[in-house]
Design a protein around this motif. Sequence first.
Motif: not given
Lengths: 186, 186
Positions: A1-24
């Motif tokens: 956990m010393d390095k956090f995989d932001f690419d993977q995390f962002l992908t997971r978050v941004l793929q979520h329907p909630q965020f695809e819909q409400h993200g600006v």
Amino acid sequence: MDKFDFDQFLTRVLQHPQFEQHGVESYYKKGEHLFSQGEVCSDVFCMRSGLVKFYFNTLEGKEWIKSFVIDKGVLGTRSSQLLDIASPFSALCLEDTEMIRFPYKRFEEACFEDLELARAIFQFTQWLGVKKELREYQLLCLSAEEAYQAFVESNPTLVDRLTQIDIARYLGITPIALSRIKKRLA
Amino acid sequence: MDKFDFDQFLTRVLQHPQFEQHGVESYYKKGEHLFSQGEVCSDVFCMRSGLVKFYFNTLEGKEWIKSFVIDKGVLGTRSSQLLDIASPFSALCLEDTEMIRFPYKRFEEACFEDLELARAIFQFTQWLGVKKELREYQLLCLSAEEAYQAFVESNPTLVDRLTQIDIARYLGITPIALSRIKKRLA
DNA sequence: TGCCTTTATTAACCAAGGTTAATGCATCTG
DNA sequence: CAGATGCATTAACCTTGGTTAATAAAGGCA
């Protein structure tokens, strides 16, 4: 956990329907604020590129830097997100920055629907906690000289993109003192 | 969330079947360690009474205090719990202390079974984050004198139960400097 | 290109805190 | 009770960083 995989995390978050819909999608120029000390801003910012500094302005009119986020990350101000009160610090772009922003409430709602997302966010929160623990250690236990050396060693690319002034404000000293330290070390 | 209801939180945690089954009641005398810097200790400690300090020992042989927990709280060391590595700090009882301890893994398992518990723990984590943000502000932005005044003001009962030495080590100064500050303020 | 602003460095002086050491006081312990 | 230990305070001296000011270099902008 010393390095956090932001690419993977962002992908997971941004793929979520909630965020695809409400993200600006939002683009900020160097010198623009995401939010300012004293304002309420409960949005979550997913950063895809750029450089942001978080800083306090004291009553005596001085500025001290809390932290930086470089290239990729997730950011916001807990006080507004959780307590709906003004942020105790400001967020300023030091370079042109790409963001996707959405209301914090979406985060919470999405977590109840998606346990994997909740797990990812919990891990992120814990990772942040470990980082903050390190910062606490450096502020409490290290001299300015030691803190500077540690900062340069663990953030070489970041150091190259900052001014002396901002590095000093992050370390808790004046740029003049930092100049003396550099001279001493050279 | 300025004040966190530890009574309610502890009740919720300790009532959970996982913890009723696996929790171990432990009593520590003043001067005993819960765990030491360099050791792996992934247990979660639910404190019912007492006083604990968390501190770092630096390479130069100095001690600096990270934080205190007084009366009631939930504590442990994230590094061991999440990463299974040695704790970067020690935990020492400054008074006789009552604990219930159980393995961190039980926490995680229980969260998957009980969404309300997960929510409570998430809130606790966020509350801790807000507290740490305040600590960061005080270390970075306040002078020793200001930090001392803020500490006394927001922790009057705690101050009465600590030595001058430990207060100084928490503020990042020597007890001698603290003595001077008190004289200046009087 | 020339002007203005920002940044980095250095010097001289000042203030705050660290270091060492001595003292008085309270507390613990045999 | 006596001795030992730990805590709080004070003094004298030293180190580090803050402050003000001057200078030079770099970058932004008309």
